[in-house]
Design a protein around this motif. Structure first.
Motif, PDB file in Angstrom:
ATOM      1  N   CYS A  43      -5.229   6.558  -3.906  1.00 31.88           N
ATOM      2  CA  CYS A  43      -3.796   6.225  -4.561  1.00 31.88           C
ATOM      3  C   CYS A  43      -2.317   6.637  -3.473  1.00 31.88           C
ATOM      4  N   ILE A  44      -1.687   6.329  -3.281  1.00 38.70           N
ATOM      5  CA  ILE A  44      -0.425   6.462  -2.433  1.00 38.70           C
ATOM      6  C   ILE A  44       0.628   6.478  -2.768  1.00 38.70           C
ATOM      7  N   LEU A  45       1.712   7.250  -2.860  1.00 45.36           N
ATOM      8  CA  LEU A  45       2.175   8.088  -3.726  1.00 45.36           C
ATOM      9  C   LEU A  45       3.835   7.649  -2.278  1.00 45.36           C
ATOM     10  N   TYR A  46       4.631   7.032  -2.723  1.00 45.85           N
ATOM     11  CA  TYR A  46       6.248   7.918  -1.683  1.00 45.85           C
ATOM     12  C   TYR A  46       6.863   8.518  -3.020  1.00 45.85           C
ATOM     13  N   PRO A  47       8.028   8.858  -2.386  1.00 52.71           N
ATOM     14  CA  PRO A  47       9.195   9.887  -3.240  1.00 52.71           C
ATOM     15  C   PRO A  47       9.968   8.784  -2.672  1.00 52.71           C
ATOM     16  N   THR A  48      11.294   8.332  -4.219  1.00 45.57           N
ATOM     17  CA  THR A  48      12.109   8.044  -4.119  1.00 45.57           C
ATOM     18  C   THR A  48      13.600   8.915  -5.338  1.00 45.57           C
ATOM     19  N   THR A  49      14.314   8.751  -4.654  1.00 44.08           N
ATOM     20  CA  THR A  49      15.577   9.370  -5.593  1.00 44.08           C
ATOM     21  C   THR A  49      16.606   8.349  -6.512  1.00 44.08           C
ATOM     22  N   GLY A  50      15.890   9.044  -8.100  1.00 48.28           N
ATOM     23  CA  GLY A  50      16.652   8.008  -8.755  1.00 48.28           C
ATOM     24  C   GLY A  50      18.107   8.339  -8.880  1.00 48.28           C
ATOM     25  N   ARG A  51      18.566   7.816 -10.543  1.00 47.91           N
ATOM     26  CA  ARG A  51      19.754   7.627 -10.129  1.00 47.91           C
ATOM     27  C   ARG A  51      20.268   9.314 -10.273  1.00 47.91           C
ATOM     28  N   ASP A  52      19.904   9.725 -11.370  1.00 45.77           N
ATOM     29  CA  ASP A  52      19.885  11.577 -12.068  1.00 45.77           C
ATOM     30  C   ASP A  52      19.959  11.990 -10.539  1.00 45.77           C
ATOM     31  N   GLY A  53      18.779  12.115  -9.427  1.00 40.66           N
ATOM     32  CA  GLY A  53      19.060  12.609  -8.325  1.00 40.66           C
ATOM     33  C   GLY A  53      17.902  13.078  -7.748  1.00 40.66           C
ATOM     34  N   GLU A  54      17.380  13.249  -8.887  1.00 38.97           N
ATOM     35  CA  GLU A  54      15.832  13.763  -8.928  1.00 38.97           C
ATOM     36  C   GLU A  54      14.594  13.086  -7.922  1.00 38.97           C
ATOM     37  N   VAL A  58       6.320   6.840  -6.482  1.00 38.77           N
ATOM     38  CA  VAL A  58       5.946   6.000  -7.257  1.00 38.77           C
ATOM     39  C   VAL A  58       4.698   5.147  -6.363  1.00 38.77           C
ATOM     40  N   PRO A  59       3.998   4.128  -6.939  1.00 43.16           N
ATOM     41  CA  PRO A  59       2.684   4.002  -6.249  1.00 43.16           C
ATOM     42  C   PRO A  59       2.943   3.129  -5.137  1.00 43.16           C
ATOM     43  N   ASP A  60       2.186   2.930  -4.185  1.00 45.74           N
ATOM     44  CA  ASP A  60       1.969   1.961  -2.982  1.00 45.74           C
ATOM     45  C   ASP A  60       1.100   0.449  -3.458  1.00 45.74           C
ATOM     46  N   VAL A  61       2.164   0.047  -3.922  1.00 46.17           N
ATOM     47  CA  VAL A  61       1.182  -1.442  -5.233  1.00 46.17           C
ATOM     48  C   VAL A  61       0.950  -2.334  -4.150  1.00 46.17           C
ATOM     49  N   GLU A  62       0.577  -2.540  -2.611  1.00 51.88           N
ATOM     50  CA  GLU A  62      -0.051  -3.010  -1.818  1.00 51.88           C
ATOM     51  C   GLU A  62      -1.380  -2.724  -1.905  1.00 51.88           C
ATOM     52  N   TRP A  63      -1.539  -1.292  -1.365  1.00 52.21           N
ATOM     53  CA  TRP A  63      -2.841  -0.382  -1.703  1.00 52.21           C
ATOM     54  C   TRP A  63      -2.856  -0.249  -2.882  1.00 52.21           C
ATOM     55  N   ARG A  64      -2.688  -0.141  -3.864  1.00 48.71           N
ATOM     56  CA  ARG A  64      -3.039  -1.053  -5.300  1.00 48.71           C
ATOM     57  C   ARG A  64      -3.894  -1.695  -5.146  1.00 48.71           C
ATOM     58  N   LYS A 154     -10.238   8.305   2.893  1.00 51.58           N
ATOM     59  CA  LYS A 154      -9.027   9.364   3.334  1.00 51.58           C
ATOM     60  C   LYS A 154      -8.852   8.448   4.455  1.00 51.58           C
ATOM     61  N   GLY A 155      -9.812   7.963   5.113  1.00 46.41           N
ATOM     62  CA  GLY A 155      -9.568   6.994   6.315  1.00 46.41           C
ATOM     63  C   GLY A 155      -8.887   5.956   6.678  1.00 46.41           C
ATOM     64  N   ASN A 156      -9.180   5.336   5.906  1.00 47.11           N
ATOM     65  CA  ASN A 156      -9.224   4.257   5.611  1.00 47.11           C
ATOM     66  C   ASN A 156      -7.309   4.450   5.042  1.00 47.11           C
ATOM     67  N   ALA A 157      -6.994   5.099   4.083  1.00 45.27           N
ATOM     68  CA  ALA A 157      -5.432   5.713   3.772  1.00 45.27           C
ATOM     69  C   ALA A 157      -4.766   5.525   5.107  1.00 45.27           C
ATOM     70  N   VAL A 158      -5.010   6.514   5.844  1.00 48.59           N
ATOM     71  CA  VAL A 158      -4.527   6.718   7.094  1.00 48.59           C
ATOM     72  C   VAL A 158      -3.697   6.159   8.335  1.00 48.59           C
ATOM     73  N   GLU A 159      -4.931   5.058   8.215  1.00 50.28           N
ATOM     74  CA  GLU A 159      -4.641   4.245   9.057  1.00 50.28           C
ATOM     75  C   GLU A 159      -3.423   3.179   8.274  1.00 50.28           C
ATOM     76  N   TYR A 160      -3.679   2.515   7.021  1.00 47.48           N
ATOM     77  CA  TYR A 160      -2.797   1.665   6.500  1.00 47.48           C
ATOM     78  C   TYR A 160      -2.040   2.723   6.414  1.00 47.48           C
ATOM     79  N   LEU A 161      -1.606   3.729   6.386  1.00 43.01           N
ATOM     80  CA  LEU A 161      -0.101   3.908   6.320  1.00 43.01           C
ATOM     81  C   LEU A 161       0.141   4.412   8.624  1.00 43.01           C
ATOM     82  N   GLN A 162      -0.467   4.249   9.485  1.00 40.16           N
ATOM     83  CA  GLN A 162      -0.086   4.222  10.780  1.00 40.16           C
ATOM     84  C   GLN A 162       0.007   2.615  11.055  1.00 40.16           C
TER      85      GLN A 162
END
Length: 230
Positions: A43-54, A58-64, A154-162
């Motif tokens: 599972c790969i997740l990225y941070p995003t800022t909501g309208r409330d500032g929090e 969110v998940p990486d849909v392509e990876w899913r 872990k190796g495949n995920a790191v290569e994907y992010l690279q």
């Protein structure tokens, strides 16, 4: 220290074998990262800022989508693991039927088995050998057996992010301590070791003199701080 690295333009990714729900609970006490890789790369997740500032993760849909034929759809709400589709969950149910302690609580695309005795460990080693090279894989983490899609890890995920971020392995460093980290270490030029928790890492350190092991190896945060400073 992590904040200082990020201000220099470096991307920080936290890669862990922990279940996704556990890591999301730990977010408030963890350093800010550019990505969170949970469940040993499932599972790969990225941070995003909501309208409330929090900050929300969110998940990486392509990876899913890459894993969906083996682990099923990871969209919320997830059904109980006993009802999930895919080869991963077929194996989960098979191991449960054999009396093994398969744990999927809080996992989205993997599960863990903790052997209670040497007999169960032998069974798990046999299963591990049986699935090797197929659509499923198994990684050991502190004596636990983590089962997942072979396209994860872990190796495949790191290569994907690279590839996603346009960085080469020569521009990457890995901080790690266990057997299931070695596939990630193979994708990074710089390998920093704050502690050694498996014989395979100890052997890797002997075979790779370019790896850097902390002088404070095994002392927890002090060793981690030293390798980051290096």
């Amino acid at each position: 220290m992590i904040k200082q690295l990020r201000t220099k333009g470096l991307r920080i990714t936290l890669v862990t074998g922990a279940r996704t729900t556990t890591m999301l609970k730990r977010i408030p006490v963890l350093p800010q990262a550019d990505a969170l890789v949970c469940e040993s790369g499932s599972c790969i997740l990225y941070p995003t800022t909501g309208r409330d500032g929090e900050t929300y993760w969110v998940p990486d849909v392509e990876w899913r989508e890459r894993l969906i034929t083996v682990v099923g759809d990871q969209m919320d709400p997830l059904p109980p693991p006993e009802q999930r589709l895919g080869a991963l969950w077929d194996l989960y149910r098979k191991l449960l039927a054999r009396g093994l302690r398969a744990d999927a609580l809080g996992y989205t695309a993997s599960f863990r088995v903790i052997p209670r005795d040497e007999g169960e460990r032998e069974v798990l080693e046999a299963v591990r050998s049986e699935i090797e090279g197929g659509e499923l894989s198994c990684r050991c983490n502190l004596g636990h057996y983590d089962f997942m899609c072979s396209r994860a890890g872990k190796g495949n995920a790191v290569e994907y992010l690279q590839r996603k971020w346009g960085v080469s392995s020569d521009e990457c460093a890995a901080v790690f301590d266990d057997d299931n980290d070695l596939c990630m270490a193979a994708k990074c030029r710089w390998c920093l070791i704050p502690s050694i928790t498996s014989e395979s890492v100890k052997q890797g350190l002997e075979e790779n003199p370019q790896w850097l092991c902390s002088d404070k190896c095994g002392t927890g945060v002090f060793a981690s701080e030293e390798v980051f400073q290096s």
